[in-house]
Enzyme design. Structure first.
Site, mmCIF file in Angstrom:
data_model
loop_
_atom_site.group_PDB
_atom_site.id
_atom_site.type_symbol
_atom_site.label_atom_id
_atom_site.label_comp_id
_atom_site.label_asym_id
_atom_site.label_seq_id
_atom_site.Cartn_x
_atom_site.Cartn_y
_atom_site.Cartn_z
ATOM 1 N N LYS A 1 26.051 45.142 46.729
ATOM 2 C CA LYS A 1 26.781 43.689 47.198
ATOM 3 C C LYS A 1 25.102 43.279 46.590
ATOM 4 O O LYS A 1 23.710 43.299 46.868
ATOM 5 C CB LYS A 1 26.741 43.268 48.547
ATOM 6 C CG LYS A 1 27.838 42.397 48.407
ATOM 7 C CD LYS A 1 29.379 43.147 48.294
ATOM 8 C CE LYS A 1 30.084 41.758 48.584
ATOM 9 N NZ LYS A 1 31.601 42.275 48.344
ATOM 10 N N ASP B 1 33.577 38.984 43.228
ATOM 11 C CA ASP B 1 33.822 38.622 44.347
ATOM 12 C C ASP B 1 33.427 36.978 44.671
ATOM 13 O O ASP B 1 34.244 36.851 43.461
ATOM 14 C CB ASP B 1 32.304 39.138 45.582
ATOM 15 C CG ASP B 1 32.244 39.117 46.167
ATOM 16 O OD1 ASP B 1 33.020 39.884 46.955
ATOM 17 O OD2 ASP B 1 31.592 38.228 47.616
#
Ligand code: NAD
Length: 405
Positions: free
Chosen positions: A102, A142
Site C-alpha cells: 500500500k 485507491d
C-alpha cells in the site's frame, strides 16, 4: 483503535482458531519493508512544497506486492501498514498470485491544480521506482487516485527505466492498458455472492429486500446487479442522506435523480431516512458500501437483516462482530465481499504481461467463477471450524500465505 493493532488482533485470533504457525504469524505481523519519502513539488505560484509519501511492502510470498496509493491529508504510516497487511490477506483469499502493499501521500488533492497533481504523482515515482516493477510491486488507485494518475505514474516509470512495462501499475484507463470490467468489478463481485447465496439458499431471504448505504462506484454496481437478480432494493443512501420505499426503488431512476440533484434524497415516491435508520431497517440484506465503523456495539443488536455484505472496507467494528454472530446474522467479510476489484486488477496485470485484451463479459464471467469458488471454500472452513465467515476467511488466507512462506 490503531488500525495496525486491529489487523494484528484479527490475525492472532485466526492463528488460534486455525491452529496455525505462531512463528510465521509473528513474521506476518511485521511488513517486509516500508519507506517514507520527501517529494518536492513546484507549485503553480512558483513556490516549492515538500510532500510526504509512503510505500509499505507487507509480504510477497505469493507474488509481487500489490495495493493502491492513497492521496489524503490524514494518511499516515500506521494506516498504510495496516492496509498493506489486509492486501496480503485479500489477495491470498481471492487466490491471485500477489502479496500485499500500500502507498500514500499526505495531501488534500482538491487543493492542487491538475498540473501540480501530475508533478506530485511523477515525484512519488521518482522517489520509489526502484522498489516497483511488474514482478516486484504493482500499485493501483485507491482513495482520491484514479486511472489518469496511474497513467502519469506509469509514464514516469517507463521514462526512468527506459522500458515498456504497463503491468507495473493497474487501474489504468481502458485506452491505456486498463482492463474492461474493472469499474464494475467490485460491485458485481459482491452481487455474484448474493446470487450464490440466493441460489443455494445459504441464508433464507424470503422477501429479497436490500438496503445499501453508499451509492458510489461500489454501491451503484452492486445495486444494479442485485436489481437484475430480482431483489427489491428498498433503501439507498449517500453522504447527504437516505431514502426508503418498501415496495422497491428503481435504481436507474434514483441514479438519474442523484445525478440531477447531487443526492438520492427527496426522490419522488420514497421517504427520506437517516443513516442510522437505514442500517436498522427490517430488510433481508444490509450492504454497507461507504464508510468504516458504521456497525458498532451501539447499533449491532438492532440490525434486523439476516445477511450483511460488507462492500466497504472495515464497516463492522471488531466489538460488534460477536453481537451479530449471537443474533444469527451472516456477515460476508469485507476482504472477500469486495475482492472483485483486486481480482480484476490481477486480470489487467496478466493481460499486460501477455499482451492480451479480454472482452468485458469474459472478465466478469471469470470473476464470478473465481469469487464464488473462494466463497465456498470460506463457507466450508467456517462449518468445519464452527466459526464465523470472517474468522474462516482469515484462517484460509493466512494458511495460504504461510504455505508459500
Ligand atoms: P465512492 O467515493 O465512489 O462512493 C462512496 C459513496 O459513499 C458515495 O456515494 C458517498 O456519497 C457515500 N457516503 C459517504 N459518506 C456517507 C455516509 N455518511 N453515509 C452514507 N453514504 C455515504 O467510493 P467507492 O469506490 O464506491 O468505495 C466505497 C467503499 O468500498 C470504500 O470503503 C472503499 O474502500 C471500498 N472499496 C472500493 C473498491 C473499489 O474498487 N472502488 C474496492 C474495494 C473496496
Amino acid at each position: 483503535m490503531n488500525p495496525f493493532k486491529s489487523a494484528k488482533e484479527q490475525l492472532l485470533r485466526a492463528v488460534e482458531i486455525g491452529g496455525l504457525s505462531k512463528y510465521k504469524a509473528e513474521i506476518l505481523l511485521h511488513p517486509d519493508r516500508y519507506v517514507e519519502v520527501a517529494i518536492p513539488v513546484q507549485m503553480d505560484d512558483g513556490t516549492q512544497k515538500i510532500f510526504t509519501g509512503f510505500r509499505c511492502q507487507h509480504n510477497n510470498s505469493r507474488g509481487p506486492y500489490k495495493g493502491g496509493i492513497r492521496y489524503h491529508q490524514d494518511v499516515n504510516l500506521d494506516e498504510v501498514k495496516a492496509l498493506s497487511f489486509w492486501m496480503s490477506f485479500k489477495c491470498a483469499l481471492i487466490d491471485i498470485p500477489f502479496g500485499g502493499g500500500k502507498g500514500g501521500v499526505i495531501v488534500d488533492p482538491k487543493k492542487l491544480s491538475d498540473i501540480e497533481l501530475e508533478r506530485l504523482s511523477r515525484g512519488w515515482v521518482q522517489k520509489i521506482w526502484r522498489l516497483l516493477g511488474p514482478q516486484v510491486d504493482v500499485p493501483a488507485p485507491d482513495v482520491n487516485t484514479n486511472g489518469k494518475i496511474m497513467g502519469w505514474m506509469l509514464d514516469e516509470y517507463e521514462k526512468i527505466t527506459g522500458s515498456k512495462a504497463p503491468a507495473t501499475f493497474t487501474g489504468k484507463d481502458v485506452g491505456h492498458g486498463g482492463s474492461e470490467g474493472r469499474t464494475e468489478a467490485t460491485g458485481y463481485g459482491g452481487g455474484n455472492l448474493v446470487e450464490e447465496i440466493l441460489q443455494k439458499q445459504i441464508v433464507d431471504l424470503p422477501r429479497k429486500t436490500v438496503a445499501i448505504q453508499g451509492l458510489g462506484n461500489v454501491g451503484s454496481y452492486f445495486a444494479e446487479y442485485v436489481f437484475k437478480l430480482g431483489c427489491k432494493v428498498v433503501a439507498l443512501s449517500d453522504s447527504k442522506g437516505g431514502i426508503i420505499n418498501m415496495d422497491g426503488l428503481n435504481v436507474q431512476e434514483v441514479e438519474a435523480h442523484k445525478k440531477a440533484t447531487g443526492s438520492v434524497k427527496d426522490f419522488t415516491g420514497a421517504r427520506n431516512v437517516s443513516q442510522e435508520e437505514l442500517l436498522e431497517l427490517d430488510v433481508d440484506v444490509l450492504v454497507p458500501a461507504a464508510l468504516e465503523n458504521v456497525i458498532v456495539p451501539e447499533n449491532a443488536g438492532k440490525i434486523r437483516a439476516r445477511l450483511v455484505v460488507e462492500m466497504a472496507n472495515g464497516p463492522t467494528a471488531a466489538e460488534a462482530d460477536p453481537i451479530l454472530e449471537q443474533n444469527g446474522v451472516l456477515v460476508v467479510p469485507d476482504f472477500l465481499a469486495n475482492s472483485g476489484g483486486v481480482c480484476v486488477s490481477y486480470y489487467e496485470w496478466y493481460q499486460n504481461i501477455h499482451q492480451e485484451k479480454w472482452a468485458g463479459h469474459f472478465v466478469l464471467e471469470k470473476l464470478k467463477t473465481q469469487i464464488t469458488s473462494q466463497f465456498h471454500e470460506v463457507l466450508q472452513l467456517a462449518k468445519e471450524k464452527n466459526t464465523t465467515l470472517r474468522n474462516a476467511a482469515y484462517i484460509l488466507a493466512a494458511s495460504r500465505i504461510m504455505e508459500k512462506m
